[in-house]
Design an enzyme around this catalytic site. Sequence first.
Site, PDB file in Angstrom:
ATOM      1  N   ASP A  84      74.158  22.376 -12.283  1.00 21.41           N
ATOM      2  CA  ASP A  84      73.398  22.702 -13.486  1.00 21.41           C
ATOM      3  C   ASP A  84      71.997  22.127 -13.303  1.00 21.41           C
ATOM      4  O   ASP A  84      71.816  20.914 -13.254  1.00 21.41           O
ATOM      5  CB  ASP A  84      74.069  22.095 -14.719  1.00 21.41           C
ATOM      6  CG  ASP A  84      73.418  22.519 -16.032  1.00 21.41           C
ATOM      7  OD1 ASP A  84      72.214  22.850 -16.019  1.00 21.41           O
ATOM      8  OD2 ASP A  84      74.114  22.505 -17.067  1.00 21.41           O
TER       9      ASP A  84
ATOM     10  N   SER B 242      57.014  35.376 -14.398  1.00 28.46           N
ATOM     11  CA  SER B 242      57.174  36.597 -15.178  1.00 28.46           C
ATOM     12  C   SER B 242      55.840  37.022 -15.744  1.00 28.46           C
ATOM     13  O   SER B 242      54.963  36.187 -16.013  1.00 28.46           O
ATOM     14  CB  SER B 242      58.168  36.360 -16.320  1.00 28.46           C
ATOM     15  OG  SER B 242      58.196  37.458 -17.205  1.00 28.46           O
TER      16      SER B 242
ATOM     17  N   TYR C 279      62.263  31.983 -23.793  1.00 26.75           N
ATOM     18  CA  TYR C 279      61.988  32.358 -22.403  1.00 26.75           C
ATOM     19  C   TYR C 279      60.489  32.377 -22.126  1.00 26.75           C
ATOM     20  O   TYR C 279      60.021  31.820 -21.124  1.00 26.75           O
ATOM     21  CB  TYR C 279      62.607  33.722 -22.124  1.00 26.75           C
ATOM     22  CG  TYR C 279      62.387  34.236 -20.725  1.00 26.75           C
ATOM     23  CD1 TYR C 279      63.207  33.823 -19.667  1.00 26.75           C
ATOM     24  CD2 TYR C 279      61.376  35.157 -20.446  1.00 26.75           C
ATOM     25  CE1 TYR C 279      63.014  34.296 -18.382  1.00 26.75           C
ATOM     26  CE2 TYR C 279      61.181  35.639 -19.161  1.00 26.75           C
ATOM     27  CZ  TYR C 279      61.996  35.210 -18.141  1.00 26.75           C
ATOM     28  OH  TYR C 279      61.804  35.688 -16.858  1.00 26.75           O
TER      29      TYR C 279
ATOM     30  N   LYS D  49      58.446  30.029 -19.445  1.00 26.96           N
ATOM     31  CA  LYS D  49      57.697  30.602 -18.330  1.00 26.96           C
ATOM     32  C   LYS D  49      56.219  30.227 -18.402  1.00 26.96           C
ATOM     33  O   LYS D  49      55.575  29.987 -17.373  1.00 26.96           O
ATOM     34  CB  LYS D  49      57.866  32.119 -18.306  1.00 26.96           C
ATOM     35  CG  LYS D  49      59.254  32.572 -17.865  1.00 26.96           C
ATOM     36  CD  LYS D  49      59.576  32.150 -16.443  1.00 26.96           C
ATOM     37  CE  LYS D  49      60.900  32.689 -15.950  1.00 26.96           C
ATOM     38  NZ  LYS D  49      61.233  32.293 -14.576  1.00 26.96           N
TER      39      LYS D  49
END
Length: 353
Positions: A75, A154, A167, A171
């Site tokens: 993890d 991204s 998210y 990013k």
Amino acid sequence: MNSRAPAARPHNSGDDSPPTVVVTGASAGIGRAVVREYAAVGARIGMIARGRAGLEAGAEEVEKLGGTALAVPTDVSDYDAVDRAADAIEKELGPIDIWVNGAFATIFAPFREITPEEFRRATEVTYLGAVHGTMAALKRMRPRDRGTIVQIGSALAKRSIPLQSAYCGAKHGIDGFSESLRTELLLDHSGVHVTVVRMPGVNTPQFSWVRSRLARQPRPVAPVYQPEVAARAVRYAAEHPTRKQYWVGGSTVLTVLGQRAVPAVLDRYLARTGVSSQQTAPDIGHEAGNLFAPLDEHPGTDHGAHGIFDDEAHDHSATWWLRSHVRGLTVAAAAGTAAIIAGGAARTRLRHM
């Protein structure tokens, strides 16, 4: 699968030996495609992810393709676990030449419906996971004064969209942290490089296992690319790491340049279209998702690299081909695109005056 490899010779030292590569998020999606890309050239690959089934299946693929694999269930939100994984990989496969940070976990939902625990978990895996991977890589690369760290980024790190606040925030964080690190490496005249590969919408399994509170099935924003396009870009970036970032796909180019030119126009456009463009068929039921636990933990649950959008995903990116083959044409195309975006924005403003 644990396979003993011969002692690795230093990569970037003038020899042609295959590199030793670590990929986080290696069990599925872009990470799995990157593993396959490097396996095809005989690389020694340390595979890090939570899902054991995906790791084991991926390791078998590596061996069949001619590479050497070591799967280490980890993890990435736990730095000590990542550090131990790096130790195990170097002991088994040799000094790490390339480290690719691709692990992430997230939730699709309006921000008002996300709990503090969910937001924290998405940030710990996606943002801190990249930080932890970079720390572990630098701990080993800096004393040798060589190595490359690739952050799988991204387009959403430059232009955020609705339903993906966790998210997008993570990013953005990876971008800022990587820029800071890059300046420190330059200051030290280090032989270690860090670069970001900025991805478009990609056909990965995440849309079938992500935690979601949407009314319909989540989907990537079109146009959609196959994960092999992303994997080829990652390998190219690792082989040409002095550039700070790479843009993959025409949609990424348009997104980044559009954000630079007309951010307020994009705000209004995404407010109108951003929710519907990220949903498709009726929801298949994944409220829990893989945010807190992997969904490929047990035998027979390997999800591979591809998601459910093969019928519309592109195998190639013309803009990436230009970027990686004809730099001058790419610069000219980018300038032309910026002019088109600016002109369109001006016309939009005039219509609303």
